[in-house]
Structures are given as C-alpha cells and as structure tokens.
Enzyme design. Structure first.
Site, PDB file in Angstrom:
ATOM      1  N   CYS A 260       0.840  -1.207   0.000  1.00  0.00           N
ATOM      2  CA  CYS A 260       0.000   0.000   0.000  1.00  0.00           C
ATOM      3  C   CYS A 260       0.877   1.259   0.000  1.00  0.00           C
ATOM      4  O   CYS A 260       1.577   1.514  -0.967  1.00  0.00           O
ATOM      5  CB  CYS A 260      -0.994  -0.048   1.163  1.00  0.00           C
ATOM      6  SG  CYS A 260      -2.337   1.169   1.026  1.00  0.00           S
TER       7      CYS A 260
ATOM      8  N   HIS B  54      -3.860  -4.829   0.014  1.00  0.00           N
ATOM      9  CA  HIS B  54      -3.441  -5.389   1.296  1.00  0.00           C
ATOM     10  C   HIS B  54      -3.524  -6.908   1.235  1.00  0.00           C
ATOM     11  O   HIS B  54      -4.606  -7.476   1.396  1.00  0.00           O
ATOM     12  CB  HIS B  54      -4.335  -4.865   2.423  1.00  0.00           C
ATOM     13  CG  HIS B  54      -4.094  -3.433   2.735  1.00  0.00           C
ATOM     14  ND1 HIS B  54      -3.104  -3.025   3.597  1.00  0.00           N
ATOM     15  CD2 HIS B  54      -4.684  -2.315   2.283  1.00  0.00           C
ATOM     16  CE1 HIS B  54      -3.108  -1.700   3.675  1.00  0.00           C
ATOM     17  NE2 HIS B  54      -4.057  -1.246   2.871  1.00  0.00           N
TER      18      HIS B  54
ATOM     19  N   GLU C 258      -2.609  -8.994   3.380  1.00  0.00           N
ATOM     20  CA  GLU C 258      -2.995  -9.514   4.696  1.00  0.00           C
ATOM     21  C   GLU C 258      -4.494  -9.443   4.938  1.00  0.00           C
ATOM     22  O   GLU C 258      -5.008 -10.032   5.891  1.00  0.00           O
ATOM     23  CB  GLU C 258      -2.232  -8.775   5.804  1.00  0.00           C
ATOM     24  CG  GLU C 258      -2.725  -7.383   6.130  1.00  0.00           C
ATOM     25  CD  GLU C 258      -2.285  -6.280   5.172  1.00  0.00           C
ATOM     26  OE1 GLU C 258      -2.548  -5.104   5.475  1.00  0.00           O
ATOM     27  OE2 GLU C 258      -1.675  -6.593   4.113  1.00  0.00           O
TER      28      GLU C 258
END
EC number: 4.3.2.10
Length: 194
Positions: A77, A175, A177
């Site tokens: 990001c 992202h 994650e």
C-alpha cells in the site's frame, strides 16, 4: 528465515504479523539498520499519509537504507507508493526505486477506493498460482500509473498499477494480509518462492 517488517510508525503492522504467523513464520518489527541489512526478506508496510510517513523514514535514516537493500523487499500500500519517485499526497518526494509518480484518483470517482477489486495482467512469480481477475482488498485515494515496472493492474476509473517489480523490489497497492486466500498465497510466494 529472518523476516523483518520495517518499523516507522505504519498502521497495519499487527495484521501483517498475524498473516505471516498463519503461514508459519515469525517477523521482527525493527528500524535497526543491522537487523534490516541481515534479513532474508523485508516487508515495507504502510497505512497513512505520504508526507508524514516519508518524514518518519528520513528521521530514522531508513530513506537512505531501503533503496540499497539487496534482499527481496515487499512494499504494501503506502509502502509501495513511497518506493516511487514522488506522490501528489502532501507533495512528497519518494525513494525513487520505481520510476513512477503517484497521483490522486480523478474527482469523478469516490475516494478512497475501499473494498474488493480485481487484478489482471499478472507477470511475476509473486502471483504464482493466482488466477487472472482474482479479487484483492484495497483502501487508497492515490495510485501509481501503469509503467515499465507494472506486474499487475486494476481498474478504478482508469487502469493503474496494482503491483510493481524492479529487481529485488516488489510493491502491491492492495493489502495481501486482508485479501483472503489470494493474499495469503501472494505473501507465501514472497516468503517461499522469491
């Protein structure tokens, strides 16, 4: 494997650490140069505003260290955006790893772009096993245009770089994650394949 997450006050550290732990690895959160230089892999996270993030990198000297790293580095990001030449956000100079200037989405679309979108044009081992048009999770108001280092694109009013690669440096706008199984596999590819 020694895995380091750069510590410069970025906001998404815990979710990245949890995602890495789910893959069977531990990561050290640090801003210590010797720890960073001896790492096998480095993750450069980022949630926040570009100019204040760059100021933190400068105050710790990480702005001089990151561009010279030789091991695989993954910017996430804002981390990816700071690896570019500059950002319109706060009129910020970047690290100059990727020869692109980050700009704001046009006023014709709602910003930030929040939620799920698709990636395509996948060109790197980072995306090994990832099908075209897989869904990833994004939160951003600024983007890197398409360029020579683009290894995946997405569309929000226009096509932009969803991921970049130059030599040992990788960057993803999304992202991983927070991107479910697709994001987990991308992180696993970075940790295991690259």
């Amino acid at each position: 494997m020694k895995l380091v997450i750069l510590d410069y006050g970025a906001g998404n550290i815990q979710s990245i650490k949890f995602a890495i732990r789910r893959l069977g690895h531990d990561a050290i959160l640090t801003d210590k140069v010797d720890e960073i230089l001896t790492a096998d892999k480095v993750i450069f996270p980022g949630v926040g505003e570009a100019s204040s993030a760059m100021e933190k990198l400068r105050s710790s000297g990480l702005d001089k260290i990151i561009p010279g790293l030789k091991q695989p580095v993954l910017g996430i990001c804002l981390g990816m955006q700071l690896m570019c030449n500059s950002s319109e956000e706060g009129d910020t100079g970047g690290l100059g790893i990727f020869d692109l200037d980050v700009v704001r989405f046009p006023n014709s679309v709602k910003v930030p772009q929040i939620g799920w979108n698709q990636i395509e044009g996948l060109k790197s081992d980072l995306f090994s096993g990832i099908p075209e048009k897989s869904h990833i999770y994004l939160v951003h108001s600024f983007y890197a245009p398409l360029g020579a280092n683009t290894i995946a694109s997405s569309e929000y009013a226009l096509n932009y770089s969803a991921a970049l690669q130059k030599d040992n440096f990788y960057g993803v706008q999304f992202h991983p994650e927070k991107s479910s199984d697709v994001g987990s596999l991308i992180l696993e590819n970075f940790l295991e394949t690259i």
